[in-house]
Design a protein around this motif. Structure first.
Motif, PDB file in Angstrom:
ATOM      1  N   LYS A  75       2.152   1.611  -3.464  1.00  0.00           N
ATOM      2  CA  LYS A  75       1.064   2.071  -4.339  1.00  0.00           C
ATOM      3  C   LYS A  75       0.877   3.588  -4.235  1.00  0.00           C
ATOM      4  O   LYS A  75       0.755   4.284  -5.251  1.00  0.00           O
ATOM      5  CB  LYS A  75      -0.241   1.354  -3.959  1.00  0.00           C
ATOM      6  N   GLN A  76       0.855   4.100  -3.012  1.00  0.00           N
ATOM      7  CA  GLN A  76       0.687   5.540  -2.818  1.00  0.00           C
ATOM      8  C   GLN A  76       1.821   6.315  -3.460  1.00  0.00           C
ATOM      9  O   GLN A  76       1.609   7.363  -4.094  1.00  0.00           O
ATOM     10  CB  GLN A  76       0.596   5.857  -1.328  1.00  0.00           C
ATOM     11  N   GLU A  77       3.033   5.801  -3.318  1.00  0.00           N
ATOM     12  CA  GLU A  77       4.199   6.458  -3.925  1.00  0.00           C
ATOM     13  C   GLU A  77       4.065   6.508  -5.444  1.00  0.00           C
ATOM     14  O   GLU A  77       4.265   7.568  -6.069  1.00  0.00           O
ATOM     15  CB  GLU A  77       5.468   5.694  -3.543  1.00  0.00           C
ATOM     16  N   LYS A 135       0.560   9.729 -12.619  1.00  0.00           N
ATOM     17  CA  LYS A 135      -0.889   9.950 -12.491  1.00  0.00           C
ATOM     18  C   LYS A 135      -1.724   9.064 -13.418  1.00  0.00           C
ATOM     19  O   LYS A 135      -2.915   8.870 -13.174  1.00  0.00           O
ATOM     20  CB  LYS A 135      -1.210  11.420 -12.771  1.00  0.00           C
ATOM     21  N   GLU A 187       0.823  -1.205   0.000  1.00  0.00           N
ATOM     22  CA  GLU A 187       0.000   0.000   0.000  1.00  0.00           C
ATOM     23  C   GLU A 187       0.864   1.265   0.000  1.00  0.00           C
ATOM     24  O   GLU A 187       0.551   2.251  -0.668  1.00  0.00           O
ATOM     25  CB  GLU A 187      -0.935  -0.003   1.214  1.00  0.00           C
ATOM     26  N   LYS A 188       1.943   1.228   0.744  1.00  0.00           N
ATOM     27  CA  LYS A 188       2.868   2.360   0.757  1.00  0.00           C
ATOM     28  C   LYS A 188       3.480   2.573  -0.624  1.00  0.00           C
ATOM     29  O   LYS A 188       3.597   3.716  -1.110  1.00  0.00           O
ATOM     30  CB  LYS A 188       3.966   2.125   1.792  1.00  0.00           C
ATOM     31  N   THR A 194       1.360   5.928  -7.530  1.00  0.00           N
ATOM     32  CA  THR A 194       0.212   6.636  -8.106  1.00  0.00           C
ATOM     33  C   THR A 194       0.329   8.140  -7.891  1.00  0.00           C
ATOM     34  O   THR A 194      -0.214   8.929  -8.661  1.00  0.00           O
ATOM     35  CB  THR A 194      -1.102   6.116  -7.506  1.00  0.00           C
ATOM     36  N   GLY A 195       1.045   8.539  -6.834  1.00  0.00           N
ATOM     37  CA  GLY A 195       1.295   9.963  -6.625  1.00  0.00           C
ATOM     38  C   GLY A 195       2.254  10.541  -7.650  1.00  0.00           C
ATOM     39  O   GLY A 195       2.136  11.697  -8.059  1.00  0.00           O
TER      40      GLY A 195
END
Length: 258
Positions: A47-49, A55, A44-45, A51-52
């Motif tokens: 993924k956030q990196e 885009k 999850e960490k 997709t941030g």
């Protein structure tokens, strides 16, 4: 962006090491990602990196123990509709437990290495390749090892599992030769990742000693090669690649500065 933009890539063992590095390299190319591992918090960490930073990509995470065939089948069946058509499967997840001589290998260590390195790879390939064949496109990239090319003392079972990956990769290539699907195997030599620490039961000092006085490969080196392999034109298949740091000539033949 090139040939991998918009492609869907399924990566096992994506929470650390080569798998995590592969996720980053494919994301740079604009690929959509299905990231699997047991440690979903790390996924999850990541993924956030990603997709941030990128885009236009879609990243889906799945808590998955590839030793469990039912988990694999459920995970593949449960993928979002936009990610069901897997273009590239990176069979990266693997592990090694211990450096015991054969006569001292524990049954639990033997079981976990075969279940992860061999059975998990087979189960996942079985779950994804039929869809690739139906669509007439797909690429299976297996992470092998120099341990699959030669055996060494203290690595009997791990070497056996990676020899199995070598055989499976070659057989699958033959079985799919009359299809547009590609099968590749990337076999690293010395790579300094968390994988090595697991081998020594979490003792990082012992793991680090393996690389004392030399410059090993790092996860990013192999990830770049995986992405390069996946990005070749459809008529090009890199079937088998052995990758060493420049100070290595065989599994146990290295040059050290100290």
């Amino acid at each position: 962006m090139g040939r991998l933009q918009g492609k869907t890539v399924f990566i096992t063992g994506a929470s650390a090491g080569i798998g995590e590095a592969c996720a980053r390299e494919f994301a740079k190319e604009g690929s959509h990602l299905v990231l699997t591992a047991r440690r979903v918090d790390r996924l999850e960490k990541l993924k956030q990196e990603l997709t941030g930073k990128y885009k236009d990509i879609n990243v889906h995470t799945v808590a998955l123990d590839i030793r469990d065939k039912k988990q694999i089948d459920d995970a593949v069946k449960g993928l979002p509709s936009s990610l069901k058509d897997i273009d590239v499967l990176v069979n990266n997840a693997g592990m090694v437990h211990g450096v015991d001589p054969l006569v001292e290998v524990k049954e639990d260590d033997l079981d976990i290495m075969f279940a992860t390195n061999v059975k998990g790879l087979v189960f996942l390939t079985q779950a994804i390749v039929p869809g690739m064949k139906e669509r007439g496109t797909g690429h299976i990239i297996n992470l092998g090892s120099v341990a699959g090319k030669e055996a060494y003392a203290g690595g009997s079972i791990y070497c056996a599992t990676k020899h199995a990956v070598d055989a499976i990769s070659k057989a699958l290539l033959i079985e799919l030769v009359d299809t547009p699907l590609r099968v590749s195997q990337i076999c690293p030599g010395l790579v300094n990742t968390e994988f090595s620490t697991v081998r020594f039961g979490g003792d990082k000092s012992k793991a680090d000693a393996v690389y004392k006085g030399l410059q090993p490969l790092v996860a990013e080196d192999i990830a770049e090669i995986v992405v390069f392999t996946a990005g070749r034109p459809p008529h090009v298949n890199i079937a088998d690649m052995l990758v060493f740091p420049s100070c290595q000539a065989a599994s146990k033949i290295v040059s050290r500065n100290a």
